[in-house]
Write an enzyme that holds these catalytic residues in place. Sequence first.
Site, PDB file in Angstrom:
ATOM      1  N   GLU A 326      -6.763  31.470  65.221  1.00 31.98           N
ATOM      2  CA  GLU A 326      -6.387  32.747  65.832  1.00 31.98           C
ATOM      3  C   GLU A 326      -4.867  32.885  65.885  1.00 31.98           C
ATOM      4  O   GLU A 326      -4.185  32.017  66.444  1.00 31.98           O
ATOM      5  CB  GLU A 326      -6.904  32.836  67.263  1.00 31.98           C
ATOM      6  N   CYS A 327      -4.335  33.945  65.352  1.00 31.24           N
ATOM      7  CA  CYS A 327      -2.931  34.321  65.504  1.00 31.24           C
ATOM      8  C   CYS A 327      -1.987  33.169  65.136  1.00 31.24           C
ATOM      9  O   CYS A 327      -1.746  32.926  63.955  1.00 31.24           O
ATOM     10  CB  CYS A 327      -2.669  34.838  66.919  1.00 31.24           C
ATOM     11  N   GLY A 328      -1.470  32.430  66.104  1.00 28.73           N
ATOM     12  CA  GLY A 328      -0.620  31.293  65.789  1.00 28.73           C
ATOM     13  C   GLY A 328      -1.326  30.276  64.927  1.00 28.73           C
ATOM     14  O   GLY A 328      -0.720  29.620  64.074  1.00 28.73           O
TER      15      GLY A 328
END
Length: 436
Positions: A326-328
């Site tokens: 997710e994301c990072g």
Amino acid sequence: MSDQGKTISGTAPIAMIVAPGSGHGKSMVTAALARLHKNEGRTVRVFKHGPDYLDPMVLERASGNPVYQVHGWMTGDDEIRWRLAEAAQEADLVLVEGSMGLFDGDPSSADLAVSCGIPALPVIGANAMGQTFGAIALGLARYRDDLAVHEVIANRVGSSYHAQLVKESLPEDISLLGAIPRSESFDIPDRHLGIVQANEITNLDQQLDAAAEVLKEAGLDQLPSEVTIEASLPTAPPRLLEGHRIAIAKDAAFAFIYPGNVDLLEAMGAELSFFSPLADSELPATDALWLPGGYPELHGEQLAANTAMKAAIRAHHQAGKPIYAECGGLMACTETLVDPADGREHSLYGLMPGRVSMAPKRIALGIQALNTEKGELRGHTFHHSQLETDVEPDSRTTKKNGSEGERVFRVGSLTASYFHGYFPTAPELVADLFKG
């Protein structure tokens, strides 16, 4: 998550701390209130309205208890009432920190307050104003007939005379609960995604204690009125991850983890372990990986230098074992991450082609959902980085207004997106993500 359909009821002093908008200081006032009552020997539970990872870290440190998200769309009203009712059964004080301005968003902080029958307690920054303070308080109290506002807190007053001015400006049916003087103890450093992570602030506990003393001297040590909340216990999730091992990245680079997500994985039978991509040289024994969001852009050099961990994650991927990023986590799974400080390029995990760099302004913000045959996973997005890749997305999330949201990539056993999901909204889909 048992006793489906059973009704529970909890009664406790409950306050919802809100503000006319961001920047009025409600987060630190909430944290200081939590620490004040914790230091008085009370059990304090704090909740955060809306998608947020950073404020809850400070609120958890302040209260000494986990901080869960509550949001009418992302978590659902039924879960909100259940969590608050359970907290009210065990706590001496329950605080809910609102998001943005009192009426901002759909659903807003005001919607939650009305739904649960909790009076709103606005924190209004009184700096650079005098009698206008009363007009703002009046507007917040009268904007909706179904919302209760009986008291307000004046923040950042400059003197006793200033405090008296704002007090006298209030209408008769709204009282000034307290006037907080300007104090460095309420100043928390921030960066591009919000306040700095709690474990990065070396003197945070001393700062919270100092802020709590400021509130005590301002007369804000009294408990709010009691509120009774009734709720039905939720349906127990299916045990779709029974005995399935999931390793979760957790350190300064990967820390954006909702406690509700962890609870859901455990309730489905998963065996969880945590590891540090920054410091560890090998993965725990595991069937699947979860690389959550965080700040990999601040630790690119160290992540790239940990060649043993890079090799372990690549081997996990090559073995066809699931990875959810997710994301990072997505950023770390690409080939190249550009350091925002000096422009150097760091070679990361290379599980999918792509290059990530930081943008001069925010790229995306808002609540979204991933719709599949296995359910609708609700969540949100918030990032300042941009991804350049030739990989075609497998699917896309949908914004609450129906328009197209974040790309979702599938590369072998990797599922990666800038989207942050709230797992309890789609247990079957979440099980599939980690089982492959």
